[in-house]
Scaffold this active site. Structure first.
Site, short mmCIF file in Angstrom:
data_model
loop_
_atom_site.label_atom_id
_atom_site.label_comp_id
_atom_site.label_asym_id
_atom_site.label_seq_id
_atom_site.Cartn_x
_atom_site.Cartn_y
_atom_site.Cartn_z
N SER A 216 0.70 -1.38 -0.04
CA SER A 216 0.05 0.14 0.08
C SER A 216 0.96 1.20 0.03
O SER A 216 1.62 1.58 -1.01
CB SER A 216 -0.74 0.11 0.92
OG SER A 216 -2.00 0.77 1.16
N ASP A 377 -1.43 1.58 -4.22
CA ASP A 377 -2.14 0.66 -4.73
C ASP A 377 -3.55 1.03 -5.06
O ASP A 377 -4.33 0.25 -5.34
CB ASP A 377 -2.09 -0.41 -3.75
CG ASP A 377 -2.86 -0.30 -2.37
OD1 ASP A 377 -2.67 0.84 -1.95
OD2 ASP A 377 -3.24 -1.40 -1.84
N ASP A 379 -6.21 2.15 -3.17
CA ASP A 379 -7.19 1.83 -2.45
C ASP A 379 -7.73 3.07 -1.60
O ASP A 379 -8.53 2.94 -0.78
CB ASP A 379 -7.26 0.63 -1.70
CG ASP A 379 -5.89 0.67 -0.55
OD1 ASP A 379 -5.09 1.61 -0.64
OD2 ASP A 379 -5.92 -0.36 0.21
N GLU A 476 -13.21 5.19 6.80
CA GLU A 476 -12.43 5.35 8.00
C GLU A 476 -11.76 6.52 7.82
O GLU A 476 -11.12 6.88 6.44
CB GLU A 476 -11.39 4.38 7.83
CG GLU A 476 -10.64 3.82 9.02
CD GLU A 476 -10.15 2.53 9.19
OE1 GLU A 476 -10.51 1.67 9.88
OE2 GLU A 476 -9.22 2.22 8.36
#
Length: 670
Positions: A216, A377, A379, A476
């Site tokens: 990530s 990545d 996300d 989040e």
């Protein structure tokens, strides 16, 4: 040097010693190379490696290297020497033995990286505590065994993807080799992909599991092995433990596990790109109404985009084309994957201006008012917008959660004018803002709080769907957003598409900025002021001391916590400790949320309503802290709330973490 060193090891490699003039040990240890095999277009190379394997078997006659007084270290050294076939990582171990770096070897070999929340994540180097060929093979073998135990289908399949980091493709190919040798059908992407495509593919292709090789937003020396289960969500704690047990039972690599040649011409192997990516883009497009697509088409909004030298750019281009937005203006230095992150020393858009400097320069040059940034990545999503002072405001994850929550709610009302909001749900992690909870109280949908991490949010979403509910949104504070349930994880591609469309809608229809819309949200649902940051600490003993002190605050007495800050000015009314399973606010003193003993996490609620959580990171050497104070819709003294939040948060960090005493490093200054 390598041969001379190994020959010192108490009679080890006696067979090699007899013919050392003709045998190059490092060549002998080299793994099978798929590129070499493919270029040769024959099985000759694989046959050569089979011969080397036979030689290795001869060497296995001696099972123990007696090098140090530490028997455990000797055993683990023995294991590494007989199991590893990567010349680079083997050389690291050999050099360490030559230098008698026993402490380093003990750290590398006598402890293992635990299979946890994010699967595996660690530095790329030799050792069982790190990311390397051997650990990837061991993990894949254990995972494969666990899947076979749990799933009895005649045809088993998995999907595997990888990002642009060093060794990511090789790790993915090694994992694929293990599954192929166990007669799994393997869908291995042939190019770098965004992490969200793996959970999407698990459901689309009816796979039993999905693996994404990525670290990530971690620094360049890291890599990871992220796992999704049959339902498309990350695995839960019970699965983690059982997978870990299976890994420990399958530590010795099978001969077939190293044979990358099995990837050539294998009927069980396929590239799922054409099945997955167009389907994902179509599912994303379906989330937008025809009027919204038309508005996007007519808009000439200029949006700057950075992929943080990761994988996101080609998929952002496809997404924007599908929802009829103008192409983004790319940050040219950062749109191609770069494993050393040469222009992005901190490839984490959470770091603010430190990470977004080039994007801000590009936006200024092109007179763009909006910046979108994916992590490597793709996300996560960071967003910055030009403010009235001519500077870019970088939204926090909580602010974006409020904006996207509002946007998804408006979109649902447009798409489903007769839809029942009472049957809809939104989610957020316990350390994130409670703005969605405040929205739910006014709008009538249900709000659900989960533990930190999208594995909890995704599995909660699945449970809500089983109950017949529609899950609209989850977020989040660490700039992770899940819009709908097409992807049961955070998704930076879809989040970018929705933020860009929201920006276009506000600009074209309401003549408002995102910041003005956020102000309107707070005006309607109440002001929510929050702070989230971290201190760096790589010493686990110090972390243990800090949290032990907080749990024995009253003269060392167990289960006693701080009662106030600033010499009693702000009193604590409730304490929840999700590490030990204590909650002072419940009748039985047990928390409602799951207990996670492997992660430090304590939440303090103050009498004035401020809620602060202290926790460790599951993937980085960080001591994190989060604080929020909320006002009622009718309370308009926002500056007072913000001032109180800053003062209390500073005191909480100073008094509870004691950064000066322990030498904790603050977050880099923007």
């Amino acid at each position: 040097m390598c041969i001379n060193l190994l020959l010192k090891w108490t009679g080890v490699l006696k067979i090699i010693n007899a013919s050392r003039k003709s045998l190059n040990l490092l060549e002998f240890l080299k793994p099978c190379n798929i590129a070499t095999c493919h270029a040769a277009r024959s099985l000759q190379s694989c046959s050569n490696h089979e011969g080397k394997a036979a030689q290795r078997s001869e060497l296995a006659a001696k099972k123990y290297l007696d090098l140090t007084p530490d028997k455990e270290l000797n055993q683990q050294l023995t294991n590494w020497i007989y199991w590893d076939r990567n010349p680079q990582t083997m050389q690291q171990i050999v050099d360490a033995v030559d230098c008698e770096a026993w402490d380093w070897l003990r750290s590398r070999l006598c402890q293992r990286m635990q299979f946890g929340t994010a699967g595996l994540r660690g530095e790329m180097r030799a050792g069982f505590d790190s990311m390397n060929d051997l650990v990837v093979l061991q993990t894949s073998q254990g995972l494969c065994a666990y899947i076979k135990q749990q799933c009895e289908q005649n045809e088993r399949s998995v999907v595997i993807g990888y990002d642009g980091r060093h060794h990511s493709k090789r790790f993915a190919e090694l994992a694929a080799t293990v599954f192929l040798s166990n007669q799994f059908r393997v869908h291995l992407f042939g190019r770098t992909v965004a992490t969200p495509f793996i959970p999407f593919a698990v459901k689309k292709l009816n796979c039993l599991a999905g693996v994404m090789v990525t670290a990530s937003h971690n620094p360049k020396q890291y890599n990871g092995f992220k796992l999704y289960w049959t339902n498309g969500a990350q695995i839960v704690a019970s699965d983690e433990q059982l997978i870990e047990q299976n890994i420990m039972q399958h530590l010795e690599p099978q001969e077939s596990s190293w044979q990358l040649c099995s990837l050539i011409g294998n009927d069980l192997l396929s590239d799922p790109y054409e099945q997955v990516v167009p389907a994902y883009i179509a599912a994303l497009q379906d989330e937008f109404t025809c009027p919204m697509l038309q508005l996007n088409h007519e808009s000439h909004t200029k949006i700057v985009y950075t992929a943080m030298q990761g994988v996101g750019y080609p998929y952002i281009k496809l997404a924007f084309m599908a929802i009829q937005l103008q192409p983004v203006i790319p940050v040219e230095q950062q749109v191609q994957p770069d494993p050393v992150f040469s222009t992005t020393p901190l490839p984490n858009p959470e770091e603010g201006k430190v990470a977004l400097n080039l994007a801000i320069q590009t936006a200024t040059e092109h007179e763009s008012n909006l910046i979108l940034a994916n992590d490597p990545d793709a996300d996560r999503l960071a967003v910055a917008e030009l403010n009235e002072q001519g500077k870019f405001h970088i939204f926090t994850g909580n602010e974006l959660g409020a904006l996207l929550g509002w946007w998804v709610l408006q979109s649902f009302k447009q798409r489903m004018p007769n839809g029942k909001l009472s049957n809809c749900s939104m989610l957020a992690s316990t350390v994130s803002s409670k703005i969605l909870k405040s929205m739910a109280a006014v709008e009538g949908f249900s709000f659900h709080e989960t533990l930190t991490g999208f594995k909890w949010m995704a599995n909660m979403a699945i449970e809500l769907q089983r109950q017949g509910r529609t899950v609209l949104f989850g977020f989040e504070e660490a700039i992770g957003f899940m819009i709908g349930t097409k992807v049961l994880d955070k998704d930076g591609i879809s989040a970018a598409a929705h933020v860009a469309s929201m920006y276009t809608y506000l600009h074209e229809k309401k003549y408002m900025s995102l910041q003005e819309q956020l102000h309107e949200i707070y005006d309607t649902y109440g002001y929510h002021a929050s702070i989230g940051s971290y201190l760096l600490c790589k010493d686990q003993q110090i972390i243990c001391k800090i949290f032990t002190r907080l749990r024995s605050f009253d003269a060392g007495q167990q289960a006693t916590y701080p009662k106030s800050i600033l010499n009693g000015e702000y009193k604590i009314s409730q304490v929840r400790d999700l590490t030990t399973g204590y909650d002072s606010s419940t009748p039985n003193k047990k928390p409602v949320l799951p207990v996670t003993p492997s992660t430090q996490m304590i939440t303090f609620t103050f009498e004035n309503g401020l809620v602060a959580t202290l926790r460790t990171s599951g993937t980085e050497p960080k001591l994190k802290y989060y604080a929020e104070i909320c006002g009622k819709p009718e309370y308009k003294k926002w500056s007072e709330l913000k001032s109180t939040l800053k003062r209390m948060t500073a005191a909480i960090v100073d008094e509870f973490y004691e950064p000066k005493r322990y030498g904790l490093e603050p977050k880099p200054v923007e």
